[in-house]
Design a protein around this motif. Sequence first.
Motif, short mmCIF file in Angstrom:
data_model
loop_
_atom_site.label_atom_id
_atom_site.label_comp_id
_atom_site.label_asym_id
_atom_site.label_seq_id
_atom_site.Cartn_x
_atom_site.Cartn_y
_atom_site.Cartn_z
N SER A 12 21.44 28.19 17.74
CA SER A 12 21.82 27.48 16.84
C SER A 12 23.27 26.90 16.90
O SER A 12 24.14 26.46 15.76
N GLY A 13 23.42 26.73 18.02
CA GLY A 13 24.75 26.23 18.42
C GLY A 13 24.94 26.65 20.13
O GLY A 13 23.95 26.92 20.68
N TYR A 14 25.89 26.02 20.58
CA TYR A 14 26.34 26.11 22.07
C TYR A 14 26.73 27.31 22.53
O TYR A 14 27.41 27.93 21.57
N LEU A 15 26.30 28.03 23.75
CA LEU A 15 26.80 29.32 24.00
C LEU A 15 28.35 29.24 24.34
O LEU A 15 28.82 28.33 24.94
N ARG A 255 31.17 27.98 16.57
CA ARG A 255 31.89 26.87 15.97
C ARG A 255 33.33 26.84 16.92
O ARG A 255 33.92 25.75 16.71
N ASP A 256 33.55 27.53 17.71
CA ASP A 256 34.65 27.22 18.68
C ASP A 256 34.28 26.63 19.78
O ASP A 256 33.99 27.07 20.82
N LYS A 257 34.56 25.06 19.67
CA LYS A 257 34.24 24.29 20.51
C LYS A 257 34.86 24.38 22.10
O LYS A 257 34.16 24.10 22.92
N ASP A 258 35.98 24.78 21.93
CA ASP A 258 36.69 24.72 22.90
C ASP A 258 36.19 25.78 24.00
O ASP A 258 36.74 26.01 25.41
N ALA A 259 35.65 26.93 23.44
CA ALA A 259 35.15 28.14 24.22
C ALA A 259 33.80 28.04 24.46
O ALA A 259 33.33 29.19 25.15
N ILE A 261 30.53 27.30 26.86
CA ILE A 261 30.06 27.15 28.07
C ILE A 261 29.97 25.78 28.45
O ILE A 261 30.60 25.13 29.70
N ARG A 262 29.26 24.97 27.63
CA ARG A 262 29.40 23.30 27.60
C ARG A 262 30.56 22.75 28.14
O ARG A 262 30.74 21.99 29.10
N SER A 263 31.44 22.87 27.09
CA SER A 263 32.68 22.43 27.25
C SER A 263 33.60 22.80 28.54
O SER A 263 34.47 22.04 28.94
N MET A 264 33.52 23.81 28.87
CA MET A 264 34.23 24.48 30.13
C MET A 264 33.43 23.82 31.38
O MET A 264 34.38 23.30 32.36
N ARG A 265 32.21 23.70 31.38
CA ARG A 265 31.53 22.96 32.42
C ARG A 265 32.07 21.45 32.35
O ARG A 265 32.37 21.13 33.57
N GLU A 266 32.15 20.82 31.59
CA GLU A 266 32.70 19.45 31.35
C GLU A 266 34.01 19.23 31.60
O GLU A 266 34.55 18.03 32.25
N ASN A 267 34.71 20.48 31.74
CA ASN A 267 36.33 20.24 31.96
C ASN A 267 36.61 20.72 33.36
O ASN A 267 37.84 21.20 33.77
N GLY A 268 35.58 20.84 34.01
CA GLY A 268 35.64 21.30 35.69
C GLY A 268 35.76 22.83 35.92
O GLY A 268 36.18 23.16 37.25
N TYR A 269 35.47 23.64 35.12
CA TYR A 269 35.43 25.33 35.31
C TYR A 269 34.32 25.43 36.25
O TYR A 269 33.21 24.97 35.93
N PRO A 271 31.32 28.37 37.42
CA PRO A 271 30.76 29.69 37.06
C PRO A 271 31.61 30.97 37.13
O PRO A 271 31.89 31.59 36.07
N ALA A 272 32.29 30.95 38.21
CA ALA A 272 33.16 32.31 38.29
C ALA A 272 34.39 32.16 37.51
O ALA A 272 34.53 33.41 37.03
N GLU A 273 34.84 31.02 37.26
CA GLU A 273 36.19 31.05 36.59
C GLU A 273 35.66 31.30 35.03
O GLU A 273 36.70 31.88 34.46
N VAL A 274 34.35 30.95 34.57
CA VAL A 274 33.96 31.29 33.24
C VAL A 274 33.75 32.73 33.12
O VAL A 274 34.21 33.18 32.15
N ARG A 275 33.02 33.23 34.10
CA ARG A 275 32.77 34.69 33.86
C ARG A 275 34.15 35.49 33.83
O ARG A 275 34.21 36.41 33.30
N LYS A 276 35.13 35.23 34.74
CA LYS A 276 36.42 35.65 34.92
C LYS A 276 37.13 35.49 33.21
O LYS A 276 37.70 36.71 32.98
#
Length: 283
Positions: A12-15, A255-259, A261-269, A271-276
């Motif tokens: 129902s939205g992005y993870l 609803r928190d678009k900045d948080a 996973i998709r936006s973080m991928r697009e901003n160069g993070y 996988p390890a950084e996202v998990r951290k």
Amino acid sequence: MNIVTRFAPSPSGYLHIGHAYSASLAYQKAVETEGHFLLRIEDIDRVRCRHEFETALLEDLKWLGLTWEEPVRRQSDHMEDYAAVLERLHERGLIYPCFCTRKEIAAEIAQSDSAPHGPDGPIYPQTCKGLSEAERQAYFAEEKPYALRLDMQKALEEPGARHLTFREMDKGVIECQPEKFGDVVLARKETPTSYHLAVTLDDALQGVTLVVRGQDLFEATHLHRLLQHLLELPTPDYLHHGLVSDMKGRRLSKRDKDATIRSMRENGYSPAEVRKLAGFNTK
């Protein structure tokens, strides 16, 4: 013991990174025991769930480095399973139709001197529980919308239902108090199952032995344990983890678009950084 865990998102939205934590934790528990990690798509909400979100969540989870066993179970493909267990409950007199609208329920609660609250909000005042069979048939003939509610009083009168427990991995044995939910909705005319019914049955059918999910669903486990008892289903162990919050301490949502996973991928993070950032310990 080879643990079977699952991650069960709703498309129902992005993870967001909270999902990254939950999925990674469940995956780790399976890997540690050479067990099995399953993915389930909880898409019973036909209004909010969309195919593009399902595609996106699959991409995000693969990007995080997670793998799962096929086939993926989609709840929308198995409505007959939920209908079958509802029929079993109906035959035992454990559910009844409720024709009240949400507005009518809210109005009746507002007029009440005491309106007890449960984990899902105000407890339903059992308005339709006392309807006669003739009144029910008249409403059915009018094709009036309805929900199917669990008769909590009757359910707790079933042998053994008042002395149920479940095991929380970091807290030990928990005594159940499903009565706090009152006569909870198990299905609606337009949606033949609820989250509570579907998740309980799915975990059993998929052989899940450890349910890993957020602390916000801890209370729901009391109700799920009762449903397991009524339907003679096995009881898994549970691990309810803390919720990931933003910098202001707010619980994250889709609803928190900045948080996401998709936006973080697009901003160069990575996988390890996202998990951290999610607070997941990869050791």
